[in-house]
Motif scaffolding. Structure first.
Motif, PDB file in Angstrom:
ATOM      1  N   SER A 202       0.840  -1.207   0.000  1.00 45.28           N
ATOM      2  CA  SER A 202       0.000   0.000   0.000  1.00 45.28           C
ATOM      3  C   SER A 202       0.872   1.253   0.000  1.00 45.28           C
ATOM      4  O   SER A 202       0.493   2.291  -0.540  1.00 45.28           O
ATOM      5  CB  SER A 202      -0.904   0.019   1.218  1.00 45.28           C
ATOM      6  OG  SER A 202      -1.716  -1.114   1.232  1.00 45.28           O
TER       7      SER A 202
ATOM      8  N   ASP B 132      -5.876  -1.316  -4.696  1.00 43.16           N
ATOM      9  CA  ASP B 132      -5.289  -1.909  -3.498  1.00 43.16           C
ATOM     10  C   ASP B 132      -6.321  -2.853  -2.881  1.00 43.16           C
ATOM     11  O   ASP B 132      -7.208  -2.433  -2.159  1.00 43.16           O
ATOM     12  CB  ASP B 132      -4.891  -0.802  -2.515  1.00 43.16           C
ATOM     13  CG  ASP B 132      -3.999  -1.336  -1.406  1.00 43.16           C
ATOM     14  OD1 ASP B 132      -3.847  -2.565  -1.335  1.00 43.16           O
ATOM     15  OD2 ASP B 132      -3.472  -0.525  -0.634  1.00 43.16           O
TER      16      ASP B 132
ATOM     17  N   GLN C 185      -7.628   0.254   0.039  1.00 42.29           N
ATOM     18  CA  GLN C 185      -7.798  -0.980   0.803  1.00 42.29           C
ATOM     19  C   GLN C 185      -9.037  -0.895   1.693  1.00 42.29           C
ATOM     20  O   GLN C 185      -9.752  -1.855   1.867  1.00 42.29           O
ATOM     21  CB  GLN C 185      -6.555  -1.181   1.674  1.00 42.29           C
ATOM     22  CG  GLN C 185      -6.448  -2.562   2.230  1.00 42.29           C
ATOM     23  CD  GLN C 185      -5.037  -2.847   2.735  1.00 42.29           C
ATOM     24  OE1 GLN C 185      -4.173  -1.983   2.711  1.00 42.29           O
ATOM     25  NE2 GLN C 185      -4.827  -4.063   3.174  1.00 42.29           N
TER      26      GLN C 185
HETATM   27 MG   LIG Z   1      -2.049  -2.664   2.258  1.00 41.87          MG
END
Ligand SMILES: [Mg+2]
Ligand SMILES: Nc1ncnc2c1ncn2[C@@H]1O[C@H](COP(=O)(O)OP(=O)(O)OP(=O)(O)O)[C@@H](O)[C@H]1O
Length: 702
Positions: free
Chosen positions: A444, A565, A485
């Motif tokens: 990330s 992500d 995410q």
């Molecule tokens: Mg991550």
């Protein structure tokens, strides 16, 4: 106020270079700096309001004078002394006539005239003082409000300019409420408090001056008591103020708990935490009650003490004053009459008391300076990465060649841990590159570096050969579509949330993106369709639905670079498969960086990059890496083995393996999938045998 004036105001940037670096947030601001966003006209009006307050303060000694004259004449006329005392204020209202050897009737008539004059004089004085004080405070508050409006806008703009590193290190959870509090304190400090302090101080100054004019000897004696009166009054006023603040703080701490409890009410119920929360709340109320009790006791004692001192002073002054009056009784040019005694005594004592009352207000001004310090430090802080800055290149077209070159990076909030240690990855235009690796390895982080949320410590991120630092930040971000995410939606309608990706998008564009993200169906099934409110942070829709809306938001943007992500981590296999194919379609144009939960979804990527210890451990296509028999291959084998075991267990338990595939995507429980994968703590990957996935775009593109 006029727009023209606003344009002459200093702007946030004006202060940065002249006054040195303010990056560490420690620049000191003086009280006068609080007025930096005022116009010349406003400063002039503030001076006017202070003059008006000064004029109002002159009425306090004025009341003492007419009171003194009246009492003195009352005594003279009742006793019928030869010549009554001279008066200056009462004659203005038709009283205070000076009589010599007058008859009883004449004296009686004069008393009535004096009383009427005293009444009219008091009325005129109080109305005038009321009007003047109201005018002064209102004017000052209006001026302060104008400035606060300006500061509020500049402050919000400054916040929106700040880099993510600043947010990581400085902003607490209750930043917004602290900002409102600081603005309020600032408003008081540059508005009514200044007027009140000037008013109170001037009653003292004018009181003392007029007392000296009436009788300097007595004034000097009364003045000797003044420090005690000021000290006692100011201690009491401050004590009351600080204890009241403490009490309020304790109550607000308790209120914070309530807030926390209600925002997490599901968790509280789930763990039967009601009793515990009740106890916690009760405990927090104890200090509030204690402070309340203390406040009553201390202010009672303090008030008694301060009045004790005042009456002692009066006793002293009256004793000395009477001696002076008696000494001069038979002189033709008497200075000390009962009137002088009353005037001097009250003018000085009231002045001193008011000076004591001023002290908590002076403290409020100091508090305002501190609040201004916090606000101005943020307004003046030059942002390392400013999305509103006009500077930087805006290339006409983007091919989408991304290169991470020798990146070394550590988060500003945790400077002792180096996350990336010289990472180099090259992504050709239109390619899809997947990043895999253990949780916390920095996947990330790379996605964030691409959006220039942070700058690398060494090395550079390049788009089409240009270092991101040379590009305009706003332009760069406009080229990128992101699905994060933990996707965040705003508390508005679904349609507006998707439009956030491209404000100019039409309803048709929005629906097209929603179809691609496989959320059109569920949205249209909602009673209000695209106008459905999603609630705060998207709380009124499921995790998987949220994720699909976030995907639609990224797609509606038609980005040149797509960053995904774990974009499909919260979806059940059926929806995932569909969304995956949508993403696959969407990723045909743009260069795409993927971080994937499931290895199966990335087997067809143009390149798979395995991150370990902050560098690239392996990279290549799925086939290449499998042949190499390295880390990636091991990971694939682990997940395959895991799947096989699960399949066996499922067969033994007679558990329907493909249960969720038989259900509609709306009914599926996404969490079940997640829980299974959480059993593998280190490696966030799973199944490799599903057929959806990113197809090598080199085949498509080149
Ligand atoms: Mg991550
Ligand atoms: N804002 C931050 N401030 C400080 N440290 C951070 C911050 N964000 C992430 N980290 C740390 O940096 C490391 C890399 O985080 P990153 O989010 O890139 O991991 P990841 O590879 O995406 O992991 P996952 O697969 O669990 O999402 C982690 O050790 C994490 O604790």
């Amino acid at each position: 106020m006029a727009k023209k004036e606003d344009s002459r105001l200093p702007q946030a940037g004006d202060f940065q270079l002249k006054e040195g670096s303010v990056l560490d947030g420690t620049r000191k601001y003086s009280y006068f700096d609080l007025f930096r966003y005022s116009t010349r006209c406003e400063r002039f009006l503030l001076v006017v309001s202070l003059l008006v307050a000064t004029a109002a303060s002159a009425f306090i000694p004025y009341f003492m004078i007419i009171y003194g004259e009246f009492t003195s004449l009352l005594v003279d006329r009742t006793v019928g002394v030869g010549t009554s005392s001279p008066a200056f204020a009462l004659p203005m209202f038709g009283g205070g006539q000076q009589l010599t050897n007058a008859s009883k009737e004449e004296n009686n008539q004069a008393i009535i005239d004096d009383a009427t004059a005293f009444g009219i004089g008091s009325l005129v004085g109080s109305v005038a003082m009321f009007l003047l004080i109201t005018l002064a405070i209102d004017l000052a508050n209006r001026i302060a409000l104008n400035q606060i409006d300006r500061i509020r806008k500049l402050f919000l703009e400054a916040m929106l300019r700040q880099d993510i590193a600043w947010y990581d290190t400085s902003s607490g959870s209750n930043f917004a409420s602290k900002m409102t509090e600081d603005l309020d304190k600032l408003k008081e400090g540059i508005g009514e408090k200044v007027v009140i302090v000037v008013f109170l101080i001037m009653t003292f100054v004018i009181g003392i001056v007029s007392a000296f004019v009436y009788g300097w000897k007595l004034t000097l004696v009364v003045l000797s008591c003044v420090p005690f009166i000021i000290a006692a009054t100011s201690v009491v006023a401050r004590l009351q103020g600080s204890l009241a603040e403490k009490e309020l703080k304790s109550y607000s701490d308790a209120a914070n708990v309530v807030e926390e409890v209600f925002s997490g009410i599901r968790t509280v119920f789930a763990f039967s935490g009601q009793e515990k929360e009740k106890e916690r709340f009760g405990k927090l109320l104890i200090p509030a009650e204690n402070t309340g009790r203390k406040k009553g006791l201390y202010s009672g004692m303090g008030n008694a003490l301060s009045w004790l001192i005042i009456y002692l002073c009066m006793a002293l002054a009256i004793w000395y004053g009477v001696t002076l009056i008696l000494d001069e009784r038979d002189l033709p040019d008497r200075v000390y009459t009962p009137a002088v005694l009353v005037i001097v005594l009250f003018a000085v004592i009231m002045g001193a008391q008011n000076l004591g009352f001023a002290s908590p207000h002076v403290e409020a001004i100091a508090v305002a300076t501190a609040a201004g310090q916090t606000l101005f430090n943020i307004i003046d802080r030059p942002s390392q990465v400013d999305p509103m800055d006009e500077k930087g290149n805006r290339p006409e077209n983007t091919a989408g060649h991304i290169r991470f070159e020798g990146i070394r990076f550590r988060y500003p909030a945790r400077p002792d841990v180096e996350i990336l240690k010289g990472l180099t990855v090259d992504v050709l235009p239109g390619q899809t590159v997947a990043f895999v690796g253990a949780s916390g390895c920095g996947k990330s982080t790379l996605i964030q570096l691409m959006q220039r949320f942070y700058d690398p410590e060494a090395g550079s991120v390049k788009l089409d050969g240009r270092d991101l630092r040379t590009l305009n930040v706003g332009w760069l971000r406009s080229q990128i579509g992101v699905v994060g995410q933990e996707p965040v939606l705003f508390a508005t309608t679904i349609g507006e949330n998707i439009r956030y990706g491209r404000p100019s998008a039409t309803q048709a564009d929005i629906e097209k993106a929603a179809r691609a993200a496989n959320c059109h169906d569920f949205i249209t099934r909602l009673p209000k369709g695209y106008d459905t409110q999603v609630g705060e942070k998207g709380a009124q829709i499921s995790g998987g639905q949220k994720q699909r809306i976030a995907i639609a938001r990224a797609l509606v943007r038609q980005p040149q670079v797509l960053l995904l992500d774990e974009a499909t981590s919260a979806l059940d296999p059926t929806s995932e498969k569909r969304v995956q194919s949508a993403l696959e379609l969407a990723s045909q144009g743009p260069t795409t960086l993927v971080v994937a939960h499931r290895l199966s979804t990335i087997t067809n990527a143009d390149k798979i990059v395995f991150l370990k210890d902050g560098v690239v451990a392996e990279q290549g296509t799925h086939e290449e890496l499998m042949e190499r028999r390295g880390l990636y291959c091991e990971l694939v084998n682990i997940t395959q083995r895991k799947e096989a075991t699960e399949a066996d267990e499922g067969a033994v338990a007679g558990r329907p393996l493909q249960k969720s595939q038989n259900q509609s995507d709306e009914e599926t429980d996404d969490d079940e999938e997640d829980e299974e994968e959480d059993e593998e703590p280190e490696l966030q990957t799973s199944g490799s045998s599903r057929d959806s996935g990113f197809r090598a775009s080199t085949r498509r593109k080149q």
